[in-house]
Enzyme design. Sequence first.
Site, mmCIF file in Angstrom:
data_model
loop_
_atom_site.group_PDB
_atom_site.id
_atom_site.type_symbol
_atom_site.label_atom_id
_atom_site.label_comp_id
_atom_site.label_asym_id
_atom_site.label_seq_id
_atom_site.Cartn_x
_atom_site.Cartn_y
_atom_site.Cartn_z
ATOM 1 N N ALA A 1 35.839 89.483 34.047
ATOM 2 C CA ALA A 1 35.856 90.716 33.260
ATOM 3 C C ALA A 1 36.126 90.386 31.792
ATOM 4 O O ALA A 1 37.165 89.819 31.452
ATOM 5 C CB ALA A 1 36.922 91.662 33.798
ATOM 6 N N TYR B 1 39.723 99.653 36.791
ATOM 7 C CA TYR B 1 39.409 99.580 35.366
ATOM 8 C C TYR B 1 39.036 100.980 34.866
ATOM 9 O O TYR B 1 38.918 101.932 35.632
ATOM 10 C CB TYR B 1 38.276 98.591 35.132
ATOM 11 C CG TYR B 1 38.709 97.138 35.146
ATOM 12 C CD1 TYR B 1 38.681 96.375 33.990
ATOM 13 C CD2 TYR B 1 39.136 96.528 36.322
ATOM 14 C CE1 TYR B 1 39.064 95.044 33.993
ATOM 15 C CE2 TYR B 1 39.531 95.199 36.342
ATOM 16 C CZ TYR B 1 39.500 94.459 35.173
ATOM 17 O OH TYR B 1 39.891 93.152 35.185
#
Length: 365
Positions: free
Chosen positions: A62, A186
């Site tokens: 990420a 997220y």
Amino acid sequence: MSALFEPLTLRSLTIPNRVWMAPMCQYCAAVDGPDAGAPTDWHLAHLGARAVGGAGLILTEATAVSPEGRISPADLGLWNDRQQEAFSRITRFLEEHGAVPGIQLAHSGRKASTDRPWRGGAPLGTDQHGWQPVAPSAVPFASGHPVPDELTVSEINGIVRDFAASAERALAAGFKVVEVHGAHGYLINEFLSPHSNHRADKYGGSFENRVRFALEVVDAVRSVWPRELPVFFRVSATDWLTENPEDERDGWTGEDTVRLSKELLAHGVDLLDTSTGGNASGAAIPAAPGFQVPFATEVRTQTGLPVAAVGLITETGQAEEIVASGAADAVLLGRALLRDPNWANDAAVALGAAPRRPDQYLLAF
């Protein structure tokens, strides 16, 4: 011929096999200074080893679209020239060894500003290189985490632009696949799930409102990404709340994922990376080998959108069956590739396919 080692073409990009490396955070970037967020020699060695080991697609961990989008101060980012240049070195190496370089772009939302997991992962104060997290609603990620600031519509629009800007940098750095991270608690996942999204404006409430931010990000990324290259989207297929008859809380469901997948397909997404959980619901996850594969299969069956399956896929025969049966178009390996960087080449030998060995290693086989 092994199904696992058949190439897969998405738009005009051909990925040489169906064994792909899942994004896995390493927490190894500089935390401040001019190199903050830039990949290091560790990332080159870590990702490069899996390319040498035969993986067809390497997805970086990420990668934050802004400093505030990182989970920890040691996360990767792609918001400046220095980071872009450092990534270029990695993409060149991956392609030189036959792998397709891909990047996962992310904003961690209310999960942000925490320490490295091997140091306990506790929230960090501003005197520890930390910052104030943001979220769709002023709801902490978990007990002991700070109350995040609720994003304004103007701030939401700014984050959408950040995703587009990072996608442009990813292309300039040599990446051939971009994945939008909408899973694992997220920021995009926080908007999708009623567990974490309590807004009363156009970004909250109904399904259509809760998916709005995700689709705006996809549209922004797709607008700057070449038509001939694919865009992926990672989703947590369920919060494991609504599907649990013993849990009365509302959450994101497998049915929601199918509905979202139809929208993503219409907005130019080429493959769904199907995971589960991660939204700090505290729900029990019935983990077992391949436990997330049925969610991927359902999306593929209901929408025709290509899918990649993840989650406790460790054995060669298991991975081959997932692809050969049509349950998924590819498998994304995480811990299995951490334990064995050569998993793909070893699987190729076991299945009678040709491994992709570098010339420097040929005398060893």
